[in-house]
Design a protein around this motif. Sequence first.
Motif, short mmCIF file in Angstrom:
data_model
loop_
_atom_site.label_atom_id
_atom_site.label_comp_id
_atom_site.label_asym_id
_atom_site.label_seq_id
_atom_site.Cartn_x
_atom_site.Cartn_y
_atom_site.Cartn_z
N UNK A 15 0.83 -1.21 0.00
CA UNK A 15 0.00 0.00 0.00
C UNK A 15 0.86 1.26 0.00
N UNK A 16 2.13 1.13 0.39
CA UNK A 16 3.01 2.30 0.55
C UNK A 16 4.10 2.42 -0.51
N UNK A 17 4.23 1.39 -1.35
CA UNK A 17 5.32 1.39 -2.33
C UNK A 17 4.76 1.41 -3.74
N UNK A 18 5.65 1.65 -4.69
CA UNK A 18 5.28 1.61 -6.10
C UNK A 18 5.57 0.22 -6.65
N UNK A 19 4.59 -0.35 -7.34
CA UNK A 19 4.76 -1.64 -8.00
C UNK A 19 4.64 -1.42 -9.49
N UNK A 20 5.67 -1.86 -10.22
CA UNK A 20 5.69 -1.68 -11.67
C UNK A 20 5.40 -2.99 -12.38
N UNK A 21 4.74 -2.90 -13.51
CA UNK A 21 4.48 -4.09 -14.32
C UNK A 21 5.81 -4.61 -14.87
N UNK A 22 5.82 -5.87 -15.24
CA UNK A 22 7.02 -6.45 -15.82
C UNK A 22 7.37 -5.77 -17.14
N UNK A 104 14.50 6.66 3.68
CA UNK A 104 14.57 7.94 3.00
C UNK A 104 14.84 7.81 1.51
N UNK A 105 14.87 6.58 1.02
CA UNK A 105 15.10 6.35 -0.39
C UNK A 105 13.95 6.86 -1.23
N UNK A 106 14.29 7.42 -2.36
CA UNK A 106 13.28 7.91 -3.29
C UNK A 106 13.45 7.16 -4.60
N UNK A 107 12.40 7.16 -5.38
CA UNK A 107 12.46 6.52 -6.70
C UNK A 107 12.73 5.03 -6.58
N UNK A 108 12.05 4.39 -5.61
CA UNK A 108 12.18 2.96 -5.32
C UNK A 108 10.88 2.27 -5.75
N UNK A 109 11.00 1.10 -6.35
CA UNK A 109 9.81 0.34 -6.74
C UNK A 109 10.12 -1.14 -6.65
#
Length: 126
Positions: A15-22, A104-109
Amino acid sequence: MAITPVKELVMRAKEEIETLSRDEVWRLAEAGEALVVDIRDPRELEREGRFPGAMHAPRGMLEFWFDPASPYHKEAFATDKKIILFCAGAWRSALAAKALKDMGGENIAEMDGGFGAWKKDGRPVE
Protein backbone atom coordinates in the motif's frame (compact mmCIF):
# COMPACT_ATOMS: atom_id res chain seq x y z
CA MET A 1 1.70 -12.95 22.25
CA ALA A 2 0.33 -12.72 18.73
CA ILE A 3 2.58 -11.69 15.88
CA THR A 4 1.59 -9.86 12.74
CA PRO A 5 1.56 -12.42 9.93
CA VAL A 6 4.09 -11.80 7.17
CA LYS A 7 1.29 -11.78 4.59
CA GLU A 8 -0.23 -8.79 6.38
CA LEU A 9 3.13 -7.00 6.52
CA VAL A 10 3.52 -7.54 2.78
CA MET A 11 0.01 -6.24 2.09
CA ARG A 12 0.69 -3.12 4.20
CA ALA A 13 4.02 -2.55 2.44
CA LYS A 14 2.37 -2.82 -0.98
CA GLU A 15 0.00 0.00 0.00
CA GLU A 16 3.01 2.30 0.55
CA ILE A 17 5.32 1.39 -2.33
CA GLU A 18 5.28 1.61 -6.10
CA THR A 19 4.76 -1.64 -8.00
CA LEU A 20 5.69 -1.68 -11.67
CA SER A 21 4.48 -4.09 -14.32
CA ARG A 22 7.02 -6.45 -15.82
CA ASP A 23 6.62 -4.63 -19.16
CA GLU A 24 7.49 -1.31 -17.52
CA VAL A 25 10.47 -2.80 -15.69
CA TRP A 26 11.84 -4.18 -18.97
CA ARG A 27 11.23 -0.85 -20.74
CA LEU A 28 13.09 1.10 -18.03
CA ALA A 29 15.92 -1.46 -17.89
CA GLU A 30 16.36 -1.45 -21.68
CA ALA A 31 16.35 2.37 -21.73
CA GLY A 32 19.04 2.48 -19.02
CA GLU A 33 16.68 4.36 -16.71
CA ALA A 34 16.58 1.78 -13.91
CA LEU A 35 18.86 -0.13 -11.60
CA VAL A 36 17.16 -3.53 -11.43
CA VAL A 37 18.11 -5.32 -8.22
CA ASP A 38 17.62 -9.02 -7.57
CA ILE A 39 17.37 -9.65 -3.82
CA ARG A 40 16.96 -13.43 -4.03
CA ASP A 41 19.27 -15.89 -2.32
CA PRO A 42 22.30 -16.91 -4.43
CA ARG A 43 21.00 -20.49 -4.58
CA GLU A 44 17.80 -19.19 -6.22
CA LEU A 45 19.83 -17.43 -8.90
CA GLU A 46 21.78 -20.61 -9.64
CA ARG A 47 18.63 -22.72 -9.78
CA GLU A 48 16.23 -20.35 -11.60
CA GLY A 49 18.44 -18.05 -13.65
CA ARG A 50 18.83 -14.29 -13.66
CA PHE A 51 17.11 -11.20 -14.99
CA PRO A 52 19.43 -9.92 -17.76
CA GLY A 53 21.74 -7.22 -16.42
CA ALA A 54 20.26 -7.13 -12.91
CA MET A 55 22.48 -6.36 -9.94
CA HIS A 56 22.41 -8.98 -7.19
CA ALA A 57 22.04 -7.62 -3.66
CA PRO A 58 21.28 -10.32 -1.08
CA ARG A 59 18.25 -9.34 1.01
CA GLY A 60 20.28 -9.52 4.21
CA MET A 61 22.74 -6.87 2.96
CA LEU A 62 20.38 -4.55 1.07
CA GLU A 63 20.00 -1.80 3.64
CA PHE A 64 23.75 -1.85 4.36
CA TRP A 65 24.62 -1.60 0.66
CA PHE A 66 22.03 1.19 0.18
CA ASP A 67 23.17 3.38 3.11
CA PRO A 68 25.95 5.79 2.00
CA ALA A 69 27.19 5.97 5.60
CA SER A 70 27.59 2.21 5.88
CA PRO A 71 31.04 0.65 5.49
CA TYR A 72 29.29 -1.85 3.18
CA HIS A 73 27.78 0.79 0.86
CA LYS A 74 27.80 -0.05 -2.86
CA GLU A 75 28.22 2.87 -5.26
CA ALA A 76 25.68 1.35 -7.64
CA PHE A 77 22.97 2.50 -5.22
CA ALA A 78 24.16 6.13 -5.44
CA THR A 79 22.09 6.70 -8.57
CA ASP A 80 19.37 8.94 -9.91
CA LYS A 81 17.88 5.97 -11.75
CA LYS A 82 14.75 4.27 -10.48
CA ILE A 83 15.76 1.37 -8.22
CA ILE A 84 13.53 -1.61 -8.94
CA LEU A 85 13.70 -4.57 -6.56
CA PHE A 86 12.47 -8.07 -7.21
CA CYS A 87 12.53 -11.47 -5.54
CA ALA A 88 10.86 -14.75 -6.49
CA GLY A 89 7.24 -13.82 -5.78
CA ALA A 90 7.11 -10.10 -4.86
CA TRP A 91 6.85 -10.58 -1.11
CA ARG A 92 10.45 -9.98 -0.01
CA SER A 93 10.76 -7.20 -2.57
CA ALA A 94 7.71 -5.44 -1.15
CA LEU A 95 9.20 -5.50 2.35
CA ALA A 96 12.61 -4.48 0.99
CA ALA A 97 11.20 -1.59 -1.06
CA LYS A 98 9.36 -0.34 2.02
CA ALA A 99 12.55 -0.60 4.09
CA LEU A 100 14.50 1.51 1.57
CA LYS A 101 11.64 3.99 1.42
CA ASP A 102 11.61 4.14 5.24
CA MET A 103 15.36 4.88 5.10
CA GLY A 104 14.57 7.94 3.00
CA GLY A 105 15.10 6.35 -0.39
CA GLU A 106 13.28 7.91 -3.29
CA ASN A 107 12.46 6.52 -6.70
CA ILE A 108 12.18 2.96 -5.32
CA ALA A 109 9.81 0.34 -6.74
CA GLU A 110 9.26 -3.40 -6.95
CA MET A 111 8.44 -5.61 -9.91
CA ASP A 112 4.95 -7.08 -9.98
CA GLY A 113 4.92 -10.86 -9.62
CA GLY A 114 8.67 -11.19 -9.07
CA PHE A 115 11.05 -13.41 -11.01
CA GLY A 116 8.62 -16.33 -10.88
CA ALA A 117 6.08 -14.40 -12.95
CA TRP A 118 8.86 -13.02 -15.18
CA LYS A 119 10.02 -16.55 -16.00
CA LYS A 120 6.48 -17.90 -16.38
CA ASP A 121 5.84 -15.16 -18.99
CA GLY A 122 8.72 -16.62 -21.02
CA ARG A 123 10.74 -13.42 -20.74
CA PRO A 124 14.55 -13.28 -21.17
CA VAL A 125 16.56 -15.16 -18.53
CA GLU A 126 20.34 -15.45 -18.22
